[in-house]
Design a protein around this motif. Structure first.
Motif, PDB file in Angstrom:
ATOM      1  N   GLU A  48       0.781  -0.907   0.303  1.00 12.22           N
ATOM      2  CA  GLU A  48      -0.082   0.088   0.211  1.00 12.22           C
ATOM      3  C   GLU A  48       0.618   1.201  -0.049  1.00 12.22           C
ATOM      4  O   GLU A  48       1.378   1.542   0.888  1.00 12.22           O
ATOM      5  N   TRP A  49       0.244   2.022  -0.575  1.00  9.44           N
ATOM      6  CA  TRP A  49       1.447   3.469  -1.056  1.00  9.44           C
ATOM      7  C   TRP A  49       0.983   4.262   0.685  1.00  9.44           C
ATOM      8  O   TRP A  49       0.355   4.691   0.620  1.00  9.44           O
ATOM      9  N   VAL A  50       2.119   4.866   0.852  1.00 16.65           N
ATOM     10  CA  VAL A  50       2.366   5.755   2.241  1.00 16.65           C
ATOM     11  C   VAL A  50       2.397   6.588   1.489  1.00 16.65           C
ATOM     12  O   VAL A  50       4.089   6.985   1.390  1.00 16.65           O
ATOM     13  N   PRO A  51       1.624   8.213   1.763  1.00 18.95           N
ATOM     14  CA  PRO A  51       2.092   9.064   0.368  1.00 18.95           C
ATOM     15  C   PRO A  51       3.101   9.937   1.794  1.00 18.95           C
ATOM     16  O   PRO A  51       3.415   9.690   3.135  1.00 18.95           O
ATOM     17  N   VAL A  52       4.797  10.392   1.658  1.00 17.18           N
ATOM     18  CA  VAL A  52       5.266  11.032   2.413  1.00 17.18           C
ATOM     19  C   VAL A  52       4.820  12.446   2.151  1.00 17.18           C
ATOM     20  O   VAL A  52       5.829  13.526   2.912  1.00 17.18           O
ATOM     21  N   THR A  53       4.565  13.103   1.663  1.00 16.89           N
ATOM     22  CA  THR A  53       4.789  14.419   1.020  1.00 16.89           C
ATOM     23  C   THR A  53       3.584  14.965   1.028  1.00 16.89           C
ATOM     24  O   THR A  53       1.817  14.372   1.538  1.00 16.89           O
ATOM     25  N   LYS A  54       2.688  16.407   1.513  1.00 17.81           N
ATOM     26  CA  LYS A  54       1.909  16.742   1.614  1.00 17.81           C
ATOM     27  C   LYS A  54       0.356  16.279   0.601  1.00 17.81           C
ATOM     28  O   LYS A  54      -0.306  16.064   1.021  1.00 17.81           O
ATOM     29  N   LYS A  63      -8.607  14.375  -1.110  1.00 19.41           N
ATOM     30  CA  LYS A  63      -9.307  16.171  -0.550  1.00 19.41           C
ATOM     31  C   LYS A  63      -8.805  16.814  -2.122  1.00 19.41           C
ATOM     32  O   LYS A  63      -9.563  17.937  -2.318  1.00 19.41           O
ATOM     33  N   ILE A  64      -8.477  16.503  -2.847  1.00 14.18           N
ATOM     34  CA  ILE A  64      -7.807  17.032  -4.335  1.00 14.18           C
ATOM     35  C   ILE A  64      -8.766  16.198  -5.125  1.00 14.18           C
ATOM     36  O   ILE A  64      -8.190  15.163  -5.295  1.00 14.18           O
ATOM     37  N   GLY A  65      -9.854  16.761  -5.973  1.00  6.88           N
ATOM     38  CA  GLY A  65     -10.794  16.732  -7.183  1.00  6.88           C
ATOM     39  C   GLY A  65      -9.838  15.974  -8.031  1.00  6.88           C
ATOM     40  O   GLY A  65     -10.187  15.122  -9.252  1.00  6.88           O
ATOM     41  N   SER A  66      -8.670  16.714  -9.003  1.00 10.82           N
ATOM     42  CA  SER A  66      -8.738  16.807 -10.201  1.00 10.82           C
ATOM     43  C   SER A  66      -6.983  17.170 -10.361  1.00 10.82           C
ATOM     44  O   SER A  66      -6.531  17.847  -9.104  1.00 10.82           O
ATOM     45  N   ILE A  67      -6.092  16.380 -10.938  1.00 10.66           N
ATOM     46  CA  ILE A  67      -4.827  17.249 -11.717  1.00 10.66           C
ATOM     47  C   ILE A  67      -4.772  19.088 -11.932  1.00 10.66           C
ATOM     48  O   ILE A  67      -3.517  19.087 -11.211  1.00 10.66           O
ATOM     49  N   GLU A  68      -5.854  18.844 -12.070  1.00  9.33           N
ATOM     50  CA  GLU A  68      -5.899  20.601 -12.640  1.00  9.33           C
ATOM     51  C   GLU A  68      -5.725  21.533 -11.530  1.00  9.33           C
ATOM     52  O   GLU A  68      -5.266  22.403 -11.493  1.00  9.33           O
ATOM     53  N   ASP A  69      -5.954  21.237 -10.446  1.00 13.07           N
ATOM     54  CA  ASP A  69      -5.851  21.837  -9.391  1.00 13.07           C
ATOM     55  C   ASP A  69      -4.955  21.962  -8.951  1.00 13.07           C
ATOM     56  O   ASP A  69      -4.358  22.952  -8.114  1.00 13.07           O
ATOM     57  N   VAL A  70      -3.770  20.929  -9.355  1.00 17.48           N
ATOM     58  CA  VAL A  70      -1.952  20.496  -8.770  1.00 17.48           C
ATOM     59  C   VAL A  70      -1.418  21.816  -9.461  1.00 17.48           C
ATOM     60  O   VAL A  70      -1.098  22.712  -8.957  1.00 17.48           O
ATOM     61  N   TYR A  71      -2.314  21.548 -11.179  1.00 14.84           N
ATOM     62  CA  TYR A  71      -1.564  22.590 -12.012  1.00 14.84           C
ATOM     63  C   TYR A  71      -1.870  24.062 -11.752  1.00 14.84           C
ATOM     64  O   TYR A  71      -0.856  25.078 -12.245  1.00 14.84           O
ATOM     65  N   LEU A  72      -2.678  24.040 -11.462  1.00 12.71           N
ATOM     66  CA  LEU A  72      -3.258  25.576 -11.114  1.00 12.71           C
ATOM     67  C   LEU A  72      -2.574  26.116  -9.473  1.00 12.71           C
ATOM     68  O   LEU A  72      -1.990  27.496 -10.313  1.00 12.71           O
ATOM     69  N   HIS A  73      -2.410  25.543  -8.931  1.00 14.43           N
ATOM     70  CA  HIS A  73      -0.982  26.022  -7.877  1.00 14.43           C
ATOM     71  C   HIS A  73       0.512  25.814  -8.372  1.00 14.43           C
ATOM     72  O   HIS A  73       1.129  25.945  -6.901  1.00 14.43           O
ATOM     73  N   SER A  74       0.619  24.885  -9.622  1.00 15.72           N
ATOM     74  CA  SER A  74       1.771  25.031  -9.990  1.00 15.72           C
ATOM     75  C   SER A  74       2.671  24.448  -8.379  1.00 15.72           C
ATOM     76  O   SER A  74       3.901  24.315  -7.880  1.00 15.72           O
ATOM     77  N   LEU A  75       2.076  22.758  -8.301  1.00 17.40           N
ATOM     78  CA  LEU A  75       2.914  22.367  -6.822  1.00 17.40           C
ATOM     79  C   LEU A  75       3.194  21.351  -6.787  1.00 17.40           C
ATOM     80  O   LEU A  75       2.981  20.994  -8.226  1.00 17.40           O
ATOM     81  N   PRO A  76       5.103  21.241  -6.884  1.00 14.76           N
ATOM     82  CA  PRO A  76       5.571  19.769  -7.519  1.00 14.76           C
ATOM     83  C   PRO A  76       4.666  18.625  -6.648  1.00 14.76           C
ATOM     84  O   PRO A  76       4.851  17.978  -6.168  1.00 14.76           O
TER      85      PRO A  76
END
Length: 272
Positions: A48-54, A63-76
């Motif tokens: 099972e994947w245990v995430p290490v980043t926020k 909590k984050i619906g789509s990958i576009e939300d990640v791109y919108l805020h330029s999150l690495p």
């Protein structure tokens, strides 16, 4: 060939001699580590994947619906499983574009390694390009796929003339460069197809671009640099502010700020 020594032997073992490597062509090498690797295989069955980043924690908990939300805020994106969460299995296609042997001299002769360039894309506006160097081809391919997923970028598509139907080409002329290679992508009318080399056609197919004219210059035979230049051109599509985006920006909170209480209280303890 005895004068060339191990270098000649290396090229004899590679079918297609530095050609478009794929899974089928990688049979000649990789037999060296067969015995050792088998023992440890059974234990790590799909852990099972245990995430290490926020960002990973927010994505895993939905909590984050789509990958576009990640791109919108330029999150690495630092974990490839984040991409796997957003795309259902089978949506992202990957292809090995090139397997390229590299050597360095050591005290015992040459050390051979393989660089593997991998392309991933969903054929609908997302494309990623990754490279990995490893002693064995299979390891390089696996690492290349992970690297490509973490480098996934959105591609902005537009129209050549009237806005009829779905976007099918570039929204504007874009340009990318890497090494001596320069690639320019130019919007094309519907039905013209991708006018470019087979490598460029494959990349446009993965990005979901149906029609585009291209012009390139430099040493485009260096496939790695040619792919990187095309990738940079595709990345530039969203870096251009067109007049239809001049409306006042509607600011939304970045995910880390929005879910700050959640991140603070659900922090996992150190696992030793």
């Amino acid at each position: 060939s005895s004068l060339l020594g191990p270098r000649a032997a290396l090229f004899r073992t590679i079918p297609g001699e530095m050609g478009e490597g794929g899974f089928g062509k990688g049979g000649g090498f990789g037999d060296k580590g067969k015995g050792k690797g088998k023992k440890g295989k059974g234990k790590g069955e799909e852990k099972e994947w245990v995430p290490v980043t926020k960002l990973g924690r927010l994505v895993k908990d939905g909590k984050i619906g789509s990958i576009e939300d990640v791109y919108l805020h330029s999150l690495p994106i630092k974990e490839f499983q984040i991409i796997d969460q957003f795309f259902t299995p089978g949506t992202l296609k990957d292809e090995v574009m090139k397997i390229h042997p590299v050597q360095k001299m050591s005290s015992a002769g040459q050390t051979n390694r393989f660089v593997c360039y991998v392309l991933v894309g969903d054929q609908n506006g997302h494309i990623g390009l990754g490279a990995k160097c490893a002693k064995e081809v299979a390891t390089a391919i696996r690492g290349g796929i992970i690297s490509a997923k973490m480098n996934l970028i959105p591609v902005r598509r537009g129209y050549w003339g009237n806005r009829i139907g779905m976007p099918h080409t570039m929204a504007m002329k874009v340009h990318g460069k890497c090494g001596s290679v320069r690639v320019r992508l130019i919007p094309a009318p519907r039905g013209s197809g991708v006018v470019g080399s087979p490598t460029l056609k494959k990349m446009m197919n993965f990005a979901g671009v149906a029609d585009v004219f291209s012009c390139s210059c430099g040493h485009t035979r260096t496939k790695g640099n040619f792919m990187k230049a095309t990738f940079e051109a595709l990345r530039a599509t969203y870096g251009y502010l067109t007049p239809d985006l001049w409306k006042p920006t509607h600011f939304v909170k970045p995910p880390f700020q929005e879910f700050t209480d959640y991140l603070a209280q659900s922090k996992p303890g150190p696992s030793y």
